[in-house]
Design an enzyme around this catalytic site. Sequence first.
Site, PDB file in Angstrom:
ATOM      1  N   HIS A   1       0.831  -1.228   0.106  1.00 26.64           N
ATOM      2  CA  HIS A   1      -0.010   0.033  -0.073  1.00 26.64           C
ATOM      3  C   HIS A   1       0.871   1.300  -0.158  1.00 26.64           C
ATOM      4  O   HIS A   1       2.075   1.121   0.447  1.00 26.64           O
ATOM      5  CB  HIS A   1      -0.829  -0.048   1.247  1.00 26.64           C
ATOM      6  CG  HIS A   1      -0.083   0.260   2.430  1.00 26.64           C
ATOM      7  ND1 HIS A   1       0.258  -0.341   3.261  1.00 26.64           N
ATOM      8  CD2 HIS A   1       0.052   1.516   2.910  1.00 26.64           C
ATOM      9  CE1 HIS A   1       1.156   0.189   4.361  1.00 26.64           C
ATOM     10  NE2 HIS A   1       0.748   1.523   4.079  1.00 26.64           N
TER      11      HIS A   1
ATOM     12  N   LYS B   1       9.998  -0.777  -9.981  1.00 29.83           N
ATOM     13  CA  LYS B   1       9.651  -1.350 -11.112  1.00 29.83           C
ATOM     14  C   LYS B   1       9.640  -2.863 -11.125  1.00 29.83           C
ATOM     15  O   LYS B   1      10.467  -3.383 -10.139  1.00 29.83           O
ATOM     16  CB  LYS B   1      10.011  -0.623 -12.224  1.00 29.83           C
ATOM     17  CG  LYS B   1      11.500  -0.553 -12.423  1.00 29.83           C
ATOM     18  CD  LYS B   1      11.945   0.265 -13.756  1.00 29.83           C
ATOM     19  CE  LYS B   1      13.388   0.330 -13.673  1.00 29.83           C
ATOM     20  NZ  LYS B   1      13.938   1.025 -14.720  1.00 29.83           N
TER      21      LYS B   1
END
Length: 178
Positions: free
Chosen positions: A95, A141
């Site tokens: 989150h 990423k």
Amino acid sequence: MRKTTRFPVEGANSLWHVYKTVPFWKVVRNFAVIQLARYTPFLGMKNWLYRNFLGMKVGEHTSFALMVMLDVMFPEKISVGRNTVIGYNTTILAHEYLIKEYRLGPIEIGNEVMIGANSTILPGITIGDGAIISAGTLVHKDVQPGTFVGGNPMKLIYTKEEMAARWADDPIYGKENK
């Protein structure tokens, strides 16, 4: 691009809305379990706690080093393959609470991955099988299988093919030992 779902909020920043997004007692329970696991030296016990109390998927022989900090609010979104090592004091987040929104995203860590100490993995990331993450890396990423990445910002250090060439004659990691 990270795979996150975005949820807009109005008024105060999204952290002020935290208990509208996750139940208070779930956070309390998760915090207690994670803190116990952070300090226990028993790897099997850590994995058992993570599977049974946090709803995580944890593969056989995976090792979470001392002080690994898992997402307190959404640990069930974390999946780790078999025989993976997660280094000391690494943080894994599913989150992120921002000013005008919060985001949730799964973390998928493959088999036989090595994550160096003090790394941070952001939400919505997939780390492929056999990848190596250098210590202190901000994983912002996806990481391709078999690659070696590191730094902040994270950069590719060696491709899968370059790693194979580097280890071709290595007595431990060489091809005759696969």
